[in-house]
Design an enzyme around this catalytic site. Structure first.
Site, PDB file in Angstrom:
ATOM      1  N   ARG A  37       0.869  -1.335  -0.063  1.00 24.45           N
ATOM      2  CA  ARG A  37      -0.165   0.028  -0.382  1.00 24.45           C
ATOM      3  C   ARG A  37       0.933   0.795   0.034  1.00 24.45           C
ATOM      4  O   ARG A  37       0.500   2.463   0.934  1.00 24.45           O
ATOM      5  CB  ARG A  37      -1.056   0.435   1.351  1.00 24.45           C
ATOM      6  CG  ARG A  37      -1.747  -1.304   0.934  1.00 24.45           C
ATOM      7  CD  ARG A  37      -3.213  -1.158   1.980  1.00 24.45           C
ATOM      8  NE  ARG A  37      -3.887   0.004   1.674  1.00 24.45           N
ATOM      9  CZ  ARG A  37      -4.836  -0.171   0.719  1.00 24.45           C
ATOM     10  NH1 ARG A  37      -5.197  -0.550   0.010  1.00 24.45           N
ATOM     11  NH2 ARG A  37      -5.373   1.413   0.243  1.00 24.45           N
ATOM     12  N   LEU A  38       2.088   0.681  -0.610  1.00 24.57           N
ATOM     13  CA  LEU A  38       2.995   2.763  -0.727  1.00 24.57           C
ATOM     14  C   LEU A  38       2.485   2.642  -2.526  1.00 24.57           C
ATOM     15  O   LEU A  38       3.523   3.038  -2.691  1.00 24.57           O
ATOM     16  CB  LEU A  38       4.351   2.288  -0.566  1.00 24.57           C
ATOM     17  CG  LEU A  38       4.295   1.283   0.978  1.00 24.57           C
ATOM     18  CD1 LEU A  38       6.108   1.030   0.946  1.00 24.57           C
ATOM     19  CD2 LEU A  38       4.311   1.879   1.897  1.00 24.57           C
TER      20      LEU A  38
END
Length: 193
Positions: free
Chosen positions: A172-173
């Site tokens: 989720r970066l």
């Protein structure tokens, strides 16, 4: 890819989506709100784009058309799951020209053209048979000739003021690039995921 024009980047991503997405790579969610600010969203198909905006077509007597007349602020969203990308667009909407609408309508299949005449889009329908009967009536009406564009059907152009490119990343970066229109062109920045 720093410093790119947002339309050049859109063209690149859209070309990749047209190659990778199985169905409707040109599908976009259109978010509108009525005069009281009540939101509504639905899928429409992108039929043209460029530095002047993003174009779609619809019945101008539909619910969405009513909302577009009441509140010109809209948002678009392209989501290409297989590419793990999305593009968010915020802007204002205006009418496409009659010439543009006529030209696009002429490219539609005959049945789609007839359907535009037969449908009272967004209005209550008592039975499917009523719509099918109207469609058959339009077939008879225009038999042997071209189907002209109905006067209540045409295009809209969304002129963007913000365009955000979102790319999925591990853990989720995600990567988020945002372009904002200014008097001098576009400024570019990044956002936390």
């Amino acid at each position: 890819m720093a410093g790119q024009d947002p339309f050049t980047l859109f063209d690149t991503w859209f070309a990749e989506a047209r190659e990778q997405e199985i169905n409707d790579s040109n599908a976009m969610a259109l978010a509108t709100a009525d005069a009281e600010g009540r939101p509504s969203v639905r899928m429409v198909l992108l039929k043209g784009h460029g530095p002047d905006g993003f174009v779609f077509y619809t019945n101008r007597e539909s619910r969405k058309a009513s909302e577009l007349a009441e509140n010109r602020d809209v948002a678009l969203l392209f989501h290409w799951k297989s590419l793990r990308r999305q593009i968010r667009i915020e802007g204002t909407v205006g009418l496409a020209t009659d010439a543009e609408s006529d030209a696009y309508f002429a490219t539609r299949s005959r049945d789609s053209q007839l359907g535009a005449w037969a449908s009272d889009q967004s209005r209550a329908l008592d039975a499917r048979e009523t719509f099918e009967a109207r469609f058959e009536a339009m077939k008879a009406r225009f038999e042997g000739g071209d189907v002209p564009r109905p006067p209540h059907w045409g295009g809209y152009r969304v002129t963007p003021r913000v365009i955000e490119f979102w790319q999925d990343r591990a853990h989720r970066l995600h990567e988020r690039r945002v372009f904002t229109r200014t008097d001098d062109g576009w400024t570019e920045g990044t956002l936390f995921p």
